[in-house]
Design a protein around this motif. Structure first.
Motif, short mmCIF file in Angstrom:
data_model
loop_
_atom_site.label_atom_id
_atom_site.label_comp_id
_atom_site.label_asym_id
_atom_site.label_seq_id
_atom_site.Cartn_x
_atom_site.Cartn_y
_atom_site.Cartn_z
N CYS A 9 37.06 45.52 38.78
CA CYS A 9 36.68 46.72 37.63
C CYS A 9 37.85 47.57 37.50
O CYS A 9 38.54 48.10 38.53
CB CYS A 9 35.39 47.34 38.45
SG CYS A 9 35.13 48.87 37.41
N HIS A 11 37.98 50.72 36.57
CA HIS A 11 37.60 51.97 36.85
C HIS A 11 37.68 52.20 38.42
O HIS A 11 38.10 53.42 38.86
CB HIS A 11 36.33 52.28 36.27
CG HIS A 11 36.28 51.93 34.72
ND1 HIS A 11 37.13 52.67 33.72
CD2 HIS A 11 35.53 50.90 34.11
CE1 HIS A 11 36.76 51.92 32.65
NE2 HIS A 11 35.81 51.05 32.92
N ASP A 16 34.83 41.90 40.89
CA ASP A 16 33.51 41.56 39.93
C ASP A 16 32.65 40.69 40.46
O ASP A 16 31.28 40.94 40.50
CB ASP A 16 34.10 40.89 38.50
CG ASP A 16 34.78 41.87 37.53
OD1 ASP A 16 34.49 43.19 38.00
OD2 ASP A 16 35.50 41.47 36.63
N PHE A 21 26.47 45.38 42.97
CA PHE A 21 26.19 45.88 41.58
C PHE A 21 24.70 45.52 41.50
O PHE A 21 24.07 45.10 41.71
CB PHE A 21 27.04 44.79 40.43
CG PHE A 21 26.63 43.27 40.65
CD1 PHE A 21 25.55 42.75 40.16
CD2 PHE A 21 27.63 42.75 41.42
CE1 PHE A 21 25.30 41.37 40.19
CE2 PHE A 21 27.08 40.96 41.37
CZ PHE A 21 25.97 40.67 40.88
N CYS A 39 27.82 48.32 37.71
CA CYS A 39 28.70 48.44 39.05
C CYS A 39 28.60 49.53 39.71
O CYS A 39 28.18 50.47 39.42
CB CYS A 39 30.33 48.52 38.40
SG CYS A 39 31.71 48.35 39.72
N SER A 43 30.02 51.91 35.71
CA SER A 43 30.28 51.00 34.51
C SER A 43 29.31 49.94 34.36
O SER A 43 28.82 49.10 35.06
CB SER A 43 31.62 50.26 34.71
OG SER A 43 31.85 49.43 33.72
N GLN A 45 28.21 46.36 32.63
CA GLN A 45 29.00 45.06 32.39
C GLN A 45 27.98 44.22 31.82
O GLN A 45 26.98 44.19 32.20
CB GLN A 45 29.49 44.53 33.75
CG GLN A 45 30.34 45.54 34.55
CD GLN A 45 30.57 45.19 35.85
OE1 GLN A 45 29.91 44.45 36.64
NE2 GLN A 45 31.47 46.06 36.51
N VAL A 56 32.76 38.35 33.50
CA VAL A 56 32.34 39.79 32.67
C VAL A 56 33.17 39.65 31.67
O VAL A 56 34.24 39.52 31.47
CB VAL A 56 33.02 40.87 33.63
CG1 VAL A 56 32.83 42.23 32.98
CG2 VAL A 56 32.26 40.86 34.92
N ARG A 59 32.95 45.68 29.42
CA ARG A 59 32.22 46.68 30.25
C ARG A 59 32.58 48.19 29.68
O ARG A 59 33.24 48.27 29.06
CB ARG A 59 33.02 46.60 31.77
CG ARG A 59 34.49 46.72 31.63
CD ARG A 59 35.06 46.74 33.36
NE ARG A 59 35.50 45.44 33.61
CZ ARG A 59 35.06 44.53 34.59
NH1 ARG A 59 34.44 45.22 35.49
NH2 ARG A 59 35.45 43.62 34.76
#
Length: 73
Positions: A9, A11, A16, A21, A39, A43, A45, A56, A59
């Motif tokens: 990710c 962020h 992933d 998640f 996430c 976030s 996704q 992914v 996102r």
């Protein structure tokens, strides 16, 4: 789910293919499934699950943390 991309990710840096998640929804497609997940950082996704594995493909940014207003304190 095992990610075939080995991506993290952008962020929060969480892989992933790792937990946590949260699965938001799953939808069947002609080629496999589309799975919407969130996430740990918030976030949203979009994951594609097909014969090649899980990827992914899109996102969002993490959800903004709600700030309390001075009137509610």
């Amino acid at each position: 789910m095992t990610s075939t991309t080995g991506v993290v990710c952008p962020h929060c840096g969480w892989p992933d293919d790792a937990e946590p998640f949260q699965v938001v929804s799953r939808h069947g497609t002609a080629e496999g499934r589309t799975v919407w997940t969130r996430c740990g950082c918030g976030s949203l996704q979009v994951r594609v699950v097909d014969g090649r594995g899980v990827r992914v493909v899109s996102r969002s940014r993490p959800a903004a943390v709600a700030q309390s207003s001075p009137a509610s304190r």
